[in-house]
Design a protein around this motif. Structure first.
Motif: not given
Length: 326
Positions: A155-157, A186, A189, A192
């Motif tokens: 879960n990079n975000y 990634n 992300e 972001n």
């Protein structure tokens, strides 16, 4: 060295019968099969794997394509894939694409010529159209490509938001981000997540974003420039390699880390614990990701049903001395 004809002669059967026993293809009565296996053992016969591969169009081999094996993140991922594939008696062919689409296509052609049973992709140089033409099972690892393909990612975000919020919580207000390659999913992300957290905190400033390209030397150079030209008290680097570069830049300018500038990375590679001070980081379950991708590929190769094909694993913030302010 014994040949298949030697085995056939000793067992008193035809070469075709020995071939059926070796390939488990076609009917052979139990007594005959027993004689053939005894002859194979007595002669220590080793089948010609190249010939068997050509005959069966399968090789119990998979391809693993990584973008840069010199990046310390990937060896642990590779090790996990290899460990699991060995359990299922598959061999892994490692291919290093250097983030080049043409090189990736060449590797895929070579792997198909070798009749690999499947491929794990940890790059995103190819389009979904190009991947769909590979014609062997494919699993995507670390870098998502398309929901039609089984994938294992972190879960990079949320990890990026976690890192940015951590810097804010220890008192940082001018938080810079060293971003990975613009074409790598990634990295985007993570950017972001950083941007959205900064906006929510009312701190967003696009001048605080610098391209580090997942490269230590470049990250050091952009950090030197940023620290000398802007007021920065915190740095979130998109991976640990770039965080090390940022740390080196701060130390070259005789800045105290973390009191003058706090630094946090991403990945939790072993290198993050070897620096002075040790680097805070967002830890990905690297080994678990590789192992899960390997198991997914085995299921696809063997035609088993896959209840869940998309896996997004949680990450964990690890605080070390690079963000422990006095």
């Amino acid at each position: 060295m014994a040949t298949i004809r030697d085995v056939a002669k000793l067992a008193g059967v035809s070469v075709a019968t020995v071939s059926r026993v070796l390939n488990q293809n076609g009917y052979v009565n139990k007594e005959t099969e027993k004689r053939v296996k005894q002859a194979i053992e007595q002669l220590n016969y080793k089948p010609n794997e190249v010939a068997r591969t050509l005959f069966k169009k399968t090789s119990r081999t998979i391809g693993l394509i990584v973008p840069d094996i010199s990046n310390p993140f990937f060896p642990e991922l590779v090790r996990a894939v290899e460990d699991v594939m060995n359990i299922y008696d598959y061999t892994v062919i490692l291919c290093n694409s250097d983030e080049k689409g043409e090189k990736e296509k060449e590797y895929i052609d070579i792997l198909k010529q070798r009749y690999v049973d499947g491929i794990i992709l940890t790059t995103n140089q190819l389009t979904i159209g190009e991947v769909s033409k590979i014609d062997v099972p494919v699993v995507v690892l670390d870098r998502p490509l398309d929901h039609s393909l089984p994938s294992v990612i972190a879960n990079n975000y949320e990890g990026a938001r976690m890192a940015t919020r951590h810097l804010y919580d220890i008192g940082c207000r001018r938080i810079a981000h060293i971003q990975g390659p613009l074409h790598v999913v990634n990295a985007v992300e993570r950017f972001n997540g950083y941007r959205d957290e900064m906006k929510e905190l009312g701190l967003w400033d696009e001048q605080l974003v610098f391209l580090g390209d997942y490269n230590l030397k470049l990250a050091k150079e952009v950090t030197l420039h940023a620290l000398q030209t802007l007021s920065i008290d915190g740095i979130f680097a998109g991976n640990d390699v770039m965080a090390v570069g940022a740390l080196k830049a701060a130390q070259q300018l005789d800045l105290d880390v973390p009191n003058d500038v706090a630094i946090i990375g991403y990945d939790n590679i072993p290198l993050s614990e070897m620096t002075t001070p040790e680097l805070s980081t967002v830890s990905q379950p690297i080994y678990q990701m590789g192992a899960m991708a390997a198991r997914l590929l085995v299921k696809k190769i063997e035609g088993q049903s896959i209840e869940q094909s998309q896996h997004k694993l949680p990450v964990q913030l690890i605080q070390r001395k690079s963000t422990m302010r006095e």
